[in-house]
Scaffold this active site. Structure first.
Site, mmCIF file in Angstrom:
data_model
loop_
_atom_site.group_PDB
_atom_site.id
_atom_site.type_symbol
_atom_site.label_atom_id
_atom_site.label_comp_id
_atom_site.label_asym_id
_atom_site.label_seq_id
_atom_site.Cartn_x
_atom_site.Cartn_y
_atom_site.Cartn_z
ATOM 1 N N SER A 95 -89.591 -18.741 -0.511
ATOM 2 C CA SER A 95 -90.692 -18.556 -1.460
ATOM 3 C C SER A 95 -92.079 -18.562 -0.841
ATOM 4 C CB SER A 95 -90.603 -19.606 -2.570
ATOM 5 O OG SER A 95 -89.559 -19.278 -3.455
ATOM 6 N N GLY A 338 -90.651 -22.738 1.163
ATOM 7 C CA GLY A 338 -89.627 -21.798 0.745
ATOM 8 C C GLY A 338 -88.231 -22.295 1.045
#
Length: 382
Positions: A95, A338
């Site tokens: 992410s 992420g």
């Protein structure tokens, strides 16, 4: 990928996925580069992540107040061969991709091609329709800040078992259909909840407004612009990581064998999580972002206007594709973090030019995940 959306896969790709890996037989490899003749606090934290938390490997790159960057490794890069961890190896950045996507959208705002408070229907008419979902009442800003109420496409049945879709290609619209089949989480603009669907739609918006593929725009506007030589958006059908990298591993249930999830079709993450990078490149990206090399002052200020996001920890706030997290030594670190099925990355940059990124090669449980965050804090506050 988000933590809430994958709670049903606690032992796959979530913030509470179980680790419990019995890998302590693999002694941590010494750092390829370190700050001195004996392990410093960063090396000690990485060694502990391997020895105590069962991470196959841990990697870090830290840029200090002196402007120098130091790289660290611990563990093994490949459990099958016992190969060493490649220094600053490429990893699936998960992410962190959202920050790249948000930068492109905000560049389009600066160019007058997109308005943050315009409806999604202005650019993608009729795209968002469903139970409590209406693109006429959902703004671009709400997408980037996760205040849209859009349900997460990662909750769709087709994505319930990552081992069955490791090499499957998904069209973005196919993923979006999985979200639109669900009910809205709340009325747009009334709350905050992390949803990968927001950035799926942002990627579609980029393509509609520019007339070019999402990956091309990210490459031209971000990666090439600041010279991130080891960062890329995977091409359609590309499943391998291009350069030297540590293998990433997925455990699907307690006691289940580890699945090597290094190679995968990243289309299921697309504009929400497909980017491949390195710790050093991520440091450079967030550093360039904070110093205004990617956005004009007005758009950077919008990006850094935040709302509470305690899902990610006490005091964490979420802007437009970027988070702020308080440091134990004072001040904030700005980044995103992420998670992919085989890699977990945390880190970011500070106002005074420090930066740190730590990556581990399986998705830890909540306690070990916090220790990854703590390692970043230790690196920036040492």
């Amino acid at each position: 990928m988000n933590q809430h959306a994958l709670q049903r896969l606690r032992y796959a790709v979530t913030a509470t996925a179980a680790a419990g890996l019995a890998l302590t037989a693999f002694a941590p490899a010494p750092a390829e580069a370190s700050a001195g003749p004996r392990p410093d606090v960063v090396q000690q934290r990485l060694d502990a992540l391997v020895k105590d938390d069962g991470m196959p490997a841990a990697l870090a790159t830290v840029k200090g107040r002196d402007g120098r960057s130091r790289t660290y490794t611990a563990g093994v890069g490949d459990l099958a061969t016992g190969a060493r961890v490649p220094v600053d190896g490429q990893i699936r950045a998960g992410s962190n991709t959202k920050a790249f996507t948000a930068v492109v959208v905000l560049q389009l705002v600066a160019e007058g091609k997109v308005a943050l408070d315009a409806s999604v229907d202005t650019y993608l008419p009729g795209l968002l329709r469903g139970d409590g979902i209406d693109g006429r009442r959902t703004t671009v800003r709400q997408l980037l800040q996760h205040t849209s109420g859009l349900p997460d496409y990662m909750d769709a049945p087709a994505l319930a078992d990552f081992t069955t879709i490791q090499y499957r290609y998904f069209e973005p619209r196919e993923l979006l259909d999985g979200a639109l089949a669900q009910r809205a989480r709340f009325a747009a603009g009334t709350s905050w909840e992390y949803s990968n669907t927001n950035y799926l739609v942002a990627g579609l918006l980029i393509q509609k407004v520019t007339g070019r593929p999402y990956g091309e725009e990210v490459t031209k506007r971000v990666i090439d612009r600041i010279g991130l030589r080891r960062t890329y958006v995977p091409a359609v059908g590309e499943t391998a990581i291009r350069e030297a990298h540590p293998h990433g591993y997925l455990r699907t249930a307690p006691g289940a064998p580890l699945v090597d999830y290094t190679a995968m079709d990243a289309s299921m993450a697309w504009a929400a999580g497909a980017v491949v990078s390195t710790n050093s490149d991520l440091n450079a990206f967030y550093g360039a972002l904070l110093t205004g090399r990617l956005l004009p002052a007005a758009q950077l200020a919008e990006m850094r206007t935040t709302v509470p996001a305690e899902l990610f920890g006490p005091g964490v706030r979420y802007g437009l594709g970027i988070q702020s997290r308080p440091l134990s030594c004072g001040g904030l670190v700005w980044g995103h973090g992420g998670t992919s099925p085989g890699h977990r990355t945390r880190g970011g940059a500070t106002e005074d030019g420090r930066a740190a990124t730590v990556t581990v090669t399986t998705v830890p449980d909540a306690a070990a995940g916090q220790r990854v965050v703590d390692a970043v804090d230790a690196a920036l506050c040492r």
